[in-house]
Design a protein around this motif. Sequence first.
Motif, PDB file in Angstrom:
ATOM      1  N   GLU A 107      41.345  63.069  76.209  1.00  0.00           N
ATOM      2  CA  GLU A 107      41.971  62.110  75.301  1.00  0.00           C
ATOM      3  C   GLU A 107      42.636  60.990  76.124  1.00  0.00           C
ATOM      4  OE1 GLU A 107      43.489  60.516  71.652  1.00  0.00           O
ATOM      5  OE2 GLU A 107      41.918  61.985  72.092  1.00  0.00           O
ATOM      6  N   PRO A 108      42.370  59.726  75.797  1.00  0.00           N
ATOM      7  CA  PRO A 108      43.060  58.632  76.482  1.00  0.00           C
ATOM      8  C   PRO A 108      44.568  58.717  76.261  1.00  0.00           C
ATOM      9  CG  PRO A 108      41.156  57.813  75.295  1.00  0.00           C
ATOM     10  CD  PRO A 108      41.363  59.227  74.848  1.00  0.00           C
ATOM     11  N   LEU A 109      45.332  58.384  77.291  1.00  0.00           N
ATOM     12  CA  LEU A 109      46.796  58.494  77.224  1.00  0.00           C
ATOM     13  C   LEU A 109      47.473  57.130  77.355  1.00  0.00           C
ATOM     14  CD1 LEU A 109      47.277  61.610  79.554  1.00  0.00           C
ATOM     15  CD2 LEU A 109      46.862  61.565  77.090  1.00  0.00           C
ATOM     16  N   ASP A 110      46.769  56.082  77.000  1.00  0.00           N
ATOM     17  CA  ASP A 110      47.301  54.732  77.168  1.00  0.00           C
ATOM     18  C   ASP A 110      48.578  54.493  76.359  1.00  0.00           C
ATOM     19  OD1 ASP A 110      44.931  53.700  78.718  1.00  0.00           O
ATOM     20  OD2 ASP A 110      43.945  54.273  76.859  1.00  0.00           O
ATOM     21  N   ASP A 111      48.726  55.203  75.245  1.00  0.00           N
ATOM     22  CA  ASP A 111      49.881  54.967  74.371  1.00  0.00           C
ATOM     23  C   ASP A 111      51.132  55.724  74.800  1.00  0.00           C
ATOM     24  OD1 ASP A 111      48.761  57.401  73.793  1.00  0.00           O
ATOM     25  OD2 ASP A 111      48.980  57.237  71.615  1.00  0.00           O
ATOM     26  N   LEU A 112      51.090  56.418  75.947  1.00  0.00           N
ATOM     27  CA  LEU A 112      52.258  57.175  76.399  1.00  0.00           C
ATOM     28  C   LEU A 112      53.242  56.318  77.190  1.00  0.00           C
ATOM     29  CD1 LEU A 112      50.892  60.681  77.461  1.00  0.00           C
ATOM     30  CD2 LEU A 112      51.672  59.883  75.232  1.00  0.00           C
ATOM     31  N   HIS A 133      40.802  53.284  80.816  1.00  0.00           N
ATOM     32  CA  HIS A 133      41.766  54.114  80.109  1.00  0.00           C
ATOM     33  C   HIS A 133      42.383  55.163  81.039  1.00  0.00           C
ATOM     34  CE1 HIS A 133      40.839  52.407  76.248  1.00  0.00           C
ATOM     35  NE2 HIS A 133      39.546  52.721  76.345  1.00  0.00           N
ATOM     36  N   ARG A 134      43.618  55.540  80.726  1.00  0.00           N
ATOM     37  CA  ARG A 134      44.293  56.591  81.476  1.00  0.00           C
ATOM     38  C   ARG A 134      43.960  57.945  80.853  1.00  0.00           C
ATOM     39  NH1 ARG A 134      48.102  56.810  84.827  1.00  0.00           N
ATOM     40  NH2 ARG A 134      48.810  54.671  84.512  1.00  0.00           N
ATOM     41  N   TYR A 135      43.687  58.944  81.725  1.00  0.00           N
ATOM     42  CA  TYR A 135      43.350  60.273  81.229  1.00  0.00           C
ATOM     43  C   TYR A 135      44.227  61.372  81.826  1.00  0.00           C
ATOM     44  CZ  TYR A 135      39.243  58.132  79.142  1.00  0.00           C
ATOM     45  OH  TYR A 135      38.414  57.343  78.376  1.00  0.00           O
ATOM     46  N   GLY A 136      45.216  60.989  82.607  1.00  0.00           N
ATOM     47  CA  GLY A 136      46.113  61.983  83.183  1.00  0.00           C
ATOM     48  C   GLY A 136      47.485  61.393  83.419  1.00  0.00           C
ATOM     49  N   ALA A 137      48.525  62.180  83.157  1.00  0.00           N
ATOM     50  CA  ALA A 137      49.903  61.771  83.435  1.00  0.00           C
ATOM     51  C   ALA A 137      50.338  62.427  84.732  1.00  0.00           C
ATOM     52  CB  ALA A 137      50.819  62.203  82.288  1.00  0.00           C
ATOM     53  N   PRO A 138      50.816  61.655  85.721  1.00  0.00           N
ATOM     54  CA  PRO A 138      51.159  62.210  87.034  1.00  0.00           C
ATOM     55  C   PRO A 138      52.091  63.407  86.958  1.00  0.00           C
ATOM     56  CG  PRO A 138      51.259  59.833  87.083  1.00  0.00           C
ATOM     57  CD  PRO A 138      51.092  60.216  85.636  1.00  0.00           C
TER      58      PRO A 138
END
Length: 447
Positions: A107-112, A133-138
């Motif tokens: 799931e894309p995480l751009d809205d985080l 798109h971002r797919y991982g939060a550090p």
Amino acid sequence: MRIRTAAALMGALALSLVSGCAQGGSAGAGGNTVTYWLWDANQLPAYQACAKAFEQQNPGLKVKITQMGWADYWTKLTASFIAGTEPDVFTDHIQKFGQFADLNVLEPLDDLGIDDSAYQEGLAANWRGQDGHRYGAPKDWDTVALFYNKKMTKEAGLTAEQLGTLSWNPEDGGTFEKAIARLTVDKNGKRGDEEGFDKNNVKVYGLATGGAGDSDGQTTWSPFAASAGWHYTDKARWGTEYQYGSKTFQSVIDWYFGLAEKGYLAPFTDYTDGANPANAQVASGKAATSFDGAWMISTYYGTKGLDVGTAVTPTGPTGKRATMMNGLADSITKNADNKAGAKKWVQYLASNECQKTVGGYGIVFPATPDGTQAAVAAYEKKGIDVSAFTEPVTDQQDSTTFSFPITDYAADVYALMRPAMQDVYANGAPVSGLTKTNDQINFVLGQ
């Protein structure tokens, strides 16, 4: 036409079934529960603490954490995608990211609202796909250093200062090879740098084996290849051409595995992932040193009867030391049952609050600078000096850090490079043969 290895193709086909067979997963955990998978048992208490704080801040939401071993983790995660029982959130590895992104299971995480500058440099950027798109939060990071048995280094006449200022080159190995030779002892008590040393009957190897290193060599040859100026691919991220055919790379590999021929590096047969990894060889007295990652700090220092120290990786021909800097992330599955809750949980996991909590356990270096400082302080309380792991990140003048290669078809690259590298190490195959393997890999990538 892109040709893919059979094993990788089967895995990809299995994963691609996700879009057609499973809508919603997480084993029916319920709308108020967020399911979360991780593999490191040592980190479980820290994330249980984060989950408790998260639940207090989000009444009605619960986090169900499942921990399993490394090998089982990826097998079960892949199976869960096929069966539709995937977790809402899972700990992701950069080695797997390209394949998962390509197969559209994340799931894309751009809205985080993830801010790259809030984390150690480069960690957040690694988790952007080719689509932007971002797919991982550090989540955390690690580097590689040299662990050594203090008793053995003292007996060999090597000081901590000497071990921390070693250098190497592919011609004669430099002071690093001299140190490893000095630490090697045959069954008659002769050291590797002494006349009469019997390389065929070694009692203690100067350097433990971490296996052939396969396609990335994280804890084996990668510090040497990078400090010689070599790069895995033509670009830092999403490269389209691997460079295993370069003369620089092949000269490094020829020298590195040549240490085994000289009797200084433990042979290929001494390594068994899980049963006899590098740390076990050091713990048993079979080897005096090993290259290993920061995730192993607690294991080495917690080994009964082993007095261990650490040193930075050797300086190479470029005049700099080098270490892979790997960073894990938390990813959300595309078919998560509780996607809204999952996003809140991942946002909290990536927050300074949670990362400082995790750092306080002194098990791993969290991705935020404050989380890292909390970890350093926690290690210090345990009497553990972790500067060999942190200095490469803070001192870019003398050190360079690099990431796992991030490309398409990572599984195919691994499947092709693994036997090729093992053949060089175990059977003495010429390193020039890696050029053909590199051509095959680049053909797969469409070059």
